[in-house]
Design an enzyme around this catalytic site. Structure first.
Site, PDB file in Angstrom:
ATOM      1  N   ARG A   1      60.550  20.477 -66.881  1.00 29.18           N
ATOM      2  CA  ARG A   1      59.905  19.821 -68.118  1.00 29.18           C
ATOM      3  C   ARG A   1      60.800  19.384 -69.284  1.00 29.18           C
ATOM      4  NH1 ARG A   1      56.449  23.857 -66.178  1.00 29.18           N
ATOM      5  NH2 ARG A   1      54.737  22.806 -64.906  1.00 29.18           N
TER       6      ARG A   1
ATOM      7  N   LYS B   1      64.514   5.636 -74.590  1.00 26.01           N
ATOM      8  CA  LYS B   1      63.842   5.280 -73.443  1.00 26.01           C
ATOM      9  C   LYS B   1      64.434   5.619 -71.944  1.00 26.01           C
ATOM     10  CE  LYS B   1      61.362   1.268 -75.252  1.00 26.01           C
ATOM     11  NZ  LYS B   1      60.977  -0.125 -75.105  1.00 26.01           N
TER      12      LYS B   1
ATOM     13  N   GLU C   1      73.765  -8.419 -76.193  1.00 24.97           N
ATOM     14  CA  GLU C   1      72.875  -7.649 -76.699  1.00 24.97           C
ATOM     15  C   GLU C   1      73.424  -7.402 -78.355  1.00 24.97           C
ATOM     16  OE1 GLU C   1      69.868  -6.872 -75.726  1.00 24.97           O
ATOM     17  OE2 GLU C   1      70.160  -7.036 -73.506  1.00 24.97           O
TER      18      GLU C   1
ATOM     19  N   LYS D   1      70.934  -1.126 -83.634  1.00 25.48           N
ATOM     20  CA  LYS D   1      69.662  -0.487 -82.684  1.00 25.48           C
ATOM     21  C   LYS D   1      69.133   0.609 -83.326  1.00 25.48           C
ATOM     22  CE  LYS D   1      67.672   0.298 -78.581  1.00 25.48           C
ATOM     23  NZ  LYS D   1      67.443   0.292 -77.191  1.00 25.48           N
TER      24      LYS D   1
ATOM     25  N   GLU E   1      57.612   2.072 -80.116  1.00 22.30           N
ATOM     26  CA  GLU E   1      57.607   0.650 -80.154  1.00 22.30           C
ATOM     27  C   GLU E   1      56.186  -0.057 -80.507  1.00 22.30           C
ATOM     28  OE1 GLU E   1      59.375  -1.515 -76.944  1.00 22.30           O
ATOM     29  OE2 GLU E   1      58.376  -3.211 -77.261  1.00 22.30           O
TER      30      GLU E   1
ATOM     31  N   ARG F   1      60.331  -2.243 -83.678  1.00 26.87           N
ATOM     32  CA  ARG F   1      61.086  -2.129 -82.360  1.00 26.87           C
ATOM     33  C   ARG F   1      60.740  -3.223 -81.421  1.00 26.87           C
ATOM     34  NH1 ARG F   1      62.455   3.353 -79.169  1.00 26.87           N
ATOM     35  NH2 ARG F   1      63.757   2.462 -77.503  1.00 26.87           N
TER      36      ARG F   1
ATOM     37  N   ASN G   1      63.091  -7.506 -78.437  1.00 29.39           N
ATOM     38  CA  ASN G   1      62.679  -8.365 -77.190  1.00 29.39           C
ATOM     39  C   ASN G   1      63.195  -9.769 -77.864  1.00 29.39           C
ATOM     40  OD1 ASN G   1      61.671  -6.302 -75.674  1.00 29.39           O
ATOM     41  ND2 ASN G   1      59.828  -6.385 -76.853  1.00 29.39           N
TER      42      ASN G   1
ATOM     43  N   HIS H   1      64.018 -12.184 -74.943  1.00 28.32           N
ATOM     44  CA  HIS H   1      63.637 -11.413 -73.847  1.00 28.32           C
ATOM     45  C   HIS H   1      62.476 -11.872 -73.087  1.00 28.32           C
ATOM     46  CE1 HIS H   1      67.092  -8.815 -74.727  1.00 28.32           C
ATOM     47  NE2 HIS H   1      66.793  -7.886 -73.794  1.00 28.32           N
TER      48      HIS H   1
ATOM     49  N   HIS I   1      63.974 -12.633 -69.343  1.00 33.12           N
ATOM     50  CA  HIS I   1      63.324 -11.823 -68.369  1.00 33.12           C
ATOM     51  C   HIS I   1      62.507 -12.900 -67.242  1.00 33.12           C
ATOM     52  CE1 HIS I   1      62.587  -7.876 -70.902  1.00 33.12           C
ATOM     53  NE2 HIS I   1      63.891  -7.746 -70.025  1.00 33.12           N
TER      54      HIS I   1
ATOM     55  N   HIS J   1      71.863  -9.748 -66.788  1.00 33.18           N
ATOM     56  CA  HIS J   1      70.652  -9.638 -67.769  1.00 33.18           C
ATOM     57  C   HIS J   1      71.301  -9.977 -68.986  1.00 33.18           C
ATOM     58  CE1 HIS J   1      67.572  -7.861 -70.333  1.00 33.18           C
ATOM     59  NE2 HIS J   1      68.438  -7.197 -71.008  1.00 33.18           N
TER      60      HIS J   1
HETATM   61  P1  NAD Z   1      75.201  -0.679 -64.942  1.00 30.65           P
HETATM   62  O1  NAD Z   1      74.942   0.733 -65.426  1.00 30.65           O
HETATM   63  O2  NAD Z   1      74.691  -0.854 -63.662  1.00 30.65           O
HETATM   64  O3  NAD Z   1      76.623  -0.664 -65.188  1.00 30.65           O
HETATM   65  C1  NAD Z   1      77.362  -2.011 -64.543  1.00 30.65           C
HETATM   66  C2  NAD Z   1      78.535  -1.938 -63.770  1.00 30.65           C
HETATM   67  O4  NAD Z   1      79.693  -1.331 -64.569  1.00 30.65           O
HETATM   68  C3  NAD Z   1      78.229  -0.864 -62.655  1.00 30.65           C
HETATM   69  O5  NAD Z   1      78.766  -1.092 -61.296  1.00 30.65           O
HETATM   70  C4  NAD Z   1      78.918   0.441 -63.198  1.00 30.65           C
HETATM   71  O6  NAD Z   1      79.617   1.074 -61.846  1.00 30.65           O
HETATM   72  C5  NAD Z   1      80.148  -0.349 -63.835  1.00 30.65           C
HETATM   73  N1  NAD Z   1      80.778   0.369 -65.093  1.00 30.65           N
HETATM   74  C6  NAD Z   1      80.153   1.165 -65.862  1.00 30.65           C
HETATM   75  N2  NAD Z   1      81.035   1.744 -66.802  1.00 30.65           N
HETATM   76  C7  NAD Z   1      82.327   1.050 -66.263  1.00 30.65           C
HETATM   77  C8  NAD Z   1      83.321   1.276 -67.042  1.00 30.65           C
HETATM   78  N3  NAD Z   1      83.741   1.909 -68.040  1.00 30.65           N
HETATM   79  N4  NAD Z   1      84.668   0.682 -66.435  1.00 30.65           N
HETATM   80  C9  NAD Z   1      84.483   0.132 -65.288  1.00 30.65           C
HETATM   81  N5  NAD Z   1      83.244  -0.328 -64.534  1.00 30.65           N
HETATM   82  C10 NAD Z   1      82.121   0.393 -65.243  1.00 30.65           C
HETATM   83  O7  NAD Z   1      74.497  -1.710 -65.758  1.00 30.65           O
HETATM   84  P2  NAD Z   1      74.412  -1.799 -67.612  1.00 30.65           P
HETATM   85  O8  NAD Z   1      74.451  -3.212 -67.835  1.00 30.65           O
HETATM   86  O9  NAD Z   1      75.176  -0.889 -68.237  1.00 30.65           O
HETATM   87  O10 NAD Z   1      72.961  -1.238 -67.793  1.00 30.65           O
HETATM   88  C11 NAD Z   1      71.743  -2.081 -67.233  1.00 30.65           C
HETATM   89  C12 NAD Z   1      70.403  -1.137 -67.127  1.00 30.65           C
HETATM   90  O11 NAD Z   1      70.187  -0.607 -68.510  1.00 30.65           O
HETATM   91  C13 NAD Z   1      69.452  -1.887 -66.482  1.00 30.65           C
HETATM   92  O12 NAD Z   1      68.858  -0.965 -65.563  1.00 30.65           O
HETATM   93  C14 NAD Z   1      68.413  -1.923 -67.650  1.00 30.65           C
HETATM   94  O13 NAD Z   1      67.035  -1.822 -67.157  1.00 30.65           O
HETATM   95  C15 NAD Z   1      68.938  -0.694 -68.653  1.00 30.65           C
HETATM   96  N6  NAD Z   1      68.445  -0.769 -69.921  1.00 30.65           N
HETATM   97  C16 NAD Z   1      67.783   0.202 -70.653  1.00 30.65           C
HETATM   98  C17 NAD Z   1      67.496   0.294 -71.934  1.00 30.65           C
HETATM   99  C18 NAD Z   1      66.796   1.312 -72.471  1.00 30.65           C
HETATM  100  O14 NAD Z   1      66.382   1.595 -73.800  1.00 30.65           O
HETATM  101  N7  NAD Z   1      66.805   2.648 -71.979  1.00 30.65           N
HETATM  102  C19 NAD Z   1      67.800  -0.946 -72.682  1.00 30.65           C
HETATM  103  C20 NAD Z   1      68.397  -1.949 -72.065  1.00 30.65           C
HETATM  104  C21 NAD Z   1      68.737  -1.956 -70.744  1.00 30.65           C
HETATM  105 ZN    ZN Z   2      68.312  -6.740 -72.811  1.00 32.54          ZN
END
Ligand code: NAD
Ligand code: ZN
Length: 359
Positions: A118, A140, A182, A219, A229, A233, A237, A240, A244, A257
């Protein structure tokens, strides 16, 4: 140092070496013991040893849980595997879970921390530009289901975010660029120093150590006071609603993305200018032209010809951010002056797509 402040508490975003994580855990009031470390194979291969060595040197017993890299790991099946692997180590409610990786690991590991026993204390150790400026901040967490992205999740604020600028050196260029989208978004939303710095810096890749913490601070400021949100917040978007739709219509994985958001921000800027003028205006007048010039430095990809305006508009109306009175867009009345626009005529939306298509 930027801080996120919520009614339930606050947490800091530290820009410092990964090896300081154990000290930050103790500063948060935890006693050395078991420490769960969720990471992916790529990040784990690069940085798990550094983190695990630092934890052990400080009296912790790191227990790594390693998932395959990529969005596919934000699945119910991988989530179940992570929970099982964490429980096998025998955690207590005081056992921290450290999410070491990009947004995928942050969302997946964060959701495991939100639900295991939990709720376990969480540390976000973001390793991508996107994760350092965006996903690790705001609490999030979640995973995807076959019905859509991020449909199962929880708000779970971390104890702290620790963003090591050095780890960004191993990121593939396309990932850096995607995360920078971003950062540009935050610059348009907030204006000020971040906007000026990004306008003035000839090569953003060489100034990440400066740009990333500034973008993270934007942020942090936006989510502080709007944890769930309810208002401000939603400005995050920007680009987006368009982005999206493009991501989905192109097929997930075709564009990053950030690439989709870059195109989406150009459409949002066109819409902003045309709403302000009362008609579609091209070329864009100031201040939208200056903002568009910044977005264009992301080198937004061309929208594939096969994606018609009809397909794009159709993809938008199935986006979950649509509400009863139709689509809702974040528009900018100026640099750093966002607002929500509702009841936008479809012709304006089509004109915005037509503009963003032309690279
Ligand atoms: P990711 O976590 O898949 O990382 C991208 C790639 O880079 C992966 O292959 C990873 O293994 C590699 N990588 C990571 N760090 C590295 C490093 N230092 N050196 C070499 N390789 C590295 O993708 P991302 O773009 O970081 O995140 C995308 C995700 O984030 C999506 O699922 C999206 O929904 C989520 N997201 C969440 C929020 C939130 O508020 N929680 C906001 C925006 C996006
Ligand atoms: Zn985004």
């Amino acid at each position: 140092m930027p801080t996120v402040t919520h009614a339930s508490g606050s947490y800091a975003i530290h820009t410092e070496a990964l090896a300081t994580a154990p000290r930050r855990l103790r500063d948060a009031g935890l006693e050395p013991g078991l420490a769960l470390v969720v990471t992916d194979e790529t990040v784990g291969g690069l940085y798990l040893d550094v983190l695990a060595d630092a934890l052990r040197a400080d009296g912790w017993q790191p227990h790594p849980v390693v998932v395959p890299p990529g969005e596919g790991s934000k699945s119910i099946a991988t989530f179940a595997g992570v929970c099982d692997a964490c429980l096998a180590a025998g955690p207590s409610r005081q056992t921290p879970l450290l999410a070491l990786g990009g947004g995928v690991v942050g969302d997946l590991g964060g959701f495991a921390a939100a639900t295991l026993l939990r709720g376990l204390p969480l540390a976000q150790l973001p390793t991508t530009v996107l994760a350092q400026v965006d996903s690790s901040i705001g609490g999030k967490t979640g995973i995807n289901t076959r019905r859509g992205k991020n449909l199962v999740g929880a708000f779970h604020a971390p104890l702290f975010v620790l963003a090591d600028p050095a780890v960004l050196a191993t990121l593939p260029e396309r990932e850096v660029r995607s995360g920078l989208a971003e950062a540009v978004k935050h610059a348009l939303l907030a204006g000020g120093d971040l906007f000026e710095t990004m306008v003035a810096a000839p090569r953003w890749e060489e100034r990440l150590a400066e740009i990333v913490p500034m973008a993270a601070a934007v942020k942090a400021a936006v989510v502080s006071g709007d944890e769930r949100e309810a208002g401000e917040r939603a400005f995050l978007n920007l680009g987006h609603t368009f982005g999206h739709a493009l991501e989905a219509a192109a097929g997930y994985g075709t564009l990053t993305h950030g690439e989709a958001v870059a195109v989406g921000m150009r459409a949002a800027l066109h819409l902003s200018a045309s709403l302000a003028a009362g008609r579609a205006v091209e070329p864009l007048p100031e201040p939208w032209a200056a903002m568009d010039a910044l977005v264009r430095r992301l080198d937004p990809p061309a929208v594939p010809h096969a994606l018609t305006d009809d397909a794009l508009v159709a993809a938008m109306t199935s986006d979950k951010k649509r509400d009863a009175s139709g689509l809702r867009f974040v528009v900018l009345d100026g640099v750093g002056v966002p607002r929500l626009a509702q009841g936008v005529p479809e012709a304006r939306v089509r004109a915005a797509w037509a503009f963003a298509r032309r690279v």
